[in-house]
Design a protein around this motif. Structure first.
Motif, PDB file in Angstrom:
ATOM      1  N   VAL A  95      75.681  50.659 -42.855  1.00 19.19           N
ATOM      2  CA  VAL A  95      76.275  50.533 -41.558  1.00 19.19           C
ATOM      3  C   VAL A  95      76.945  51.853 -41.152  1.00 19.19           C
ATOM      4  N   THR A  96      76.503  52.216 -40.069  1.00 12.42           N
ATOM      5  CA  THR A  96      76.995  53.628 -39.566  1.00 12.42           C
ATOM      6  C   THR A  96      77.069  53.503 -38.175  1.00 12.42           C
ATOM      7  N   GLU A  97      78.271  54.398 -37.687  1.00 14.10           N
ATOM      8  CA  GLU A  97      78.477  54.409 -36.229  1.00 14.10           C
ATOM      9  C   GLU A  97      77.765  55.485 -35.446  1.00 14.10           C
ATOM     10  N   ILE A  98      77.122  55.095 -34.386  1.00 11.06           N
ATOM     11  CA  ILE A  98      76.282  55.956 -33.503  1.00 11.06           C
ATOM     12  C   ILE A  98      76.751  56.176 -32.312  1.00 11.06           C
ATOM     13  N   THR A  99      76.524  57.151 -31.354  1.00  7.24           N
ATOM     14  CA  THR A  99      76.717  57.125 -30.041  1.00  7.24           C
ATOM     15  C   THR A  99      75.483  57.059 -29.060  1.00  7.24           C
ATOM     16  N   LEU A 100      75.539  56.247 -28.229  1.00  6.59           N
ATOM     17  CA  LEU A 100      74.272  55.952 -27.463  1.00  6.59           C
ATOM     18  C   LEU A 100      74.427  56.420 -25.902  1.00  6.59           C
ATOM     19  N   LEU A 101      73.374  57.176 -25.426  1.00  2.00           N
ATOM     20  CA  LEU A 101      73.426  57.710 -24.318  1.00  2.00           C
ATOM     21  C   LEU A 101      72.484  57.138 -23.308  1.00  2.00           C
ATOM     22  N   PRO A 102      72.595  57.261 -22.328  1.00  8.61           N
ATOM     23  CA  PRO A 102      71.348  56.745 -21.120  1.00  8.61           C
ATOM     24  C   PRO A 102      70.622  57.737 -21.213  1.00  8.61           C
ATOM     25  N   PRO A 103      69.183  57.445 -20.655  1.00 10.47           N
ATOM     26  CA  PRO A 103      67.894  58.148 -20.734  1.00 10.47           C
ATOM     27  C   PRO A 103      68.074  59.590 -20.082  1.00 10.47           C
ATOM     28  N   ASP A 104      68.893  59.599 -18.899  1.00  9.65           N
ATOM     29  CA  ASP A 104      69.056  60.540 -18.181  1.00  9.65           C
ATOM     30  C   ASP A 104      70.006  61.790 -18.657  1.00  9.65           C
TER      31      ASP A 104
END
Length: 188
Positions: A95-104
């Motif tokens: 389990v790790t933390e990630i940062t999600l970004l919108p496609p644009d």
């Protein structure tokens, strides 16, 4: 005593693996955001009940039990390339933390990376900083797990400080490189 098929993880379903990952995410939900990745060994609950009965709740009917591993390192790549498991471990999860970004957001990342492409470490750091600074970023915990027998699942729990329980999401193409790295720990 388990059969060699069970010890290889072949007797466990995709749902058994997904349930174990949900348990891993529940454990890490108690940790503060910003924590290091957490590694788990996945052991058949029946084997654990035989070898360490006081560790298992008598009402636990889960097929697999996650066991937190003390890694002693913050270098995830190094850890995964040197890791080996005893035969009782039929799978593993991270389990790790990630940062999600919108496609644009890709254009913003490209602008941050372009001047640094000759230096991969600097480009990675610039990408991380650009992602964390993006106004539409969303934090999440990613749980990826594999069984020796080849089954793989990745679950995503979006950060929601107001929610009492996480809405888990999955996709067949979620975290393929991490799943490959975890699977390689059984073939090293």
């Amino acid at each position: 005593m388990t059969s060699s098929t069970d010890s290889a993880g072949a007797g466990f379903s995709q749902a058994d693996l997904g349930n174990a990952l949900a348990q891993c995410l529940a454990y890490t939900a108690e940790l503060p955001w910003g924590s290091a990745p957490t590694l788990f060994a996945l052991v058949p609950t029946a084997v654990l009940a035989q070898q360490a009965p006081d560790l298992i709740d008598p009402d636990d009917d889960s097929a697999l039990s996650p066991i937190v591993q003390e890694t002693g390192t913050s270098d995830l790549e190094e850890l995964l390339t040197t890791l080996t498991w005893p035969a009782q471990v039929v799978g593993c999860a991270l389990v790790t933390e990630i940062t999600l970004l919108p496609p644009d957001a890709e254009a913003d990342l490209d602008a941050a990376l372009e001047p640094l492409l000759a230096d991969p470490a600097a480009a990675d750091e610039a990408a991380r900083q650009a992602a964390h600074a993006h106004p539409e970023k969303q934090s999440a915990r990613l749980a990826a797990g594999v069984l020796r027998a080849g089954k793989r699942v990745a679950l995503l729990a979006l950060r929601d400080d107001d929610a009492q329980s996480a809405d888990l999401q999955t996709h067949p193409d979620l975290a393929p490189n991490l799943l490959d790295a975890l699977a390689d720990t059984f073939h090293g």
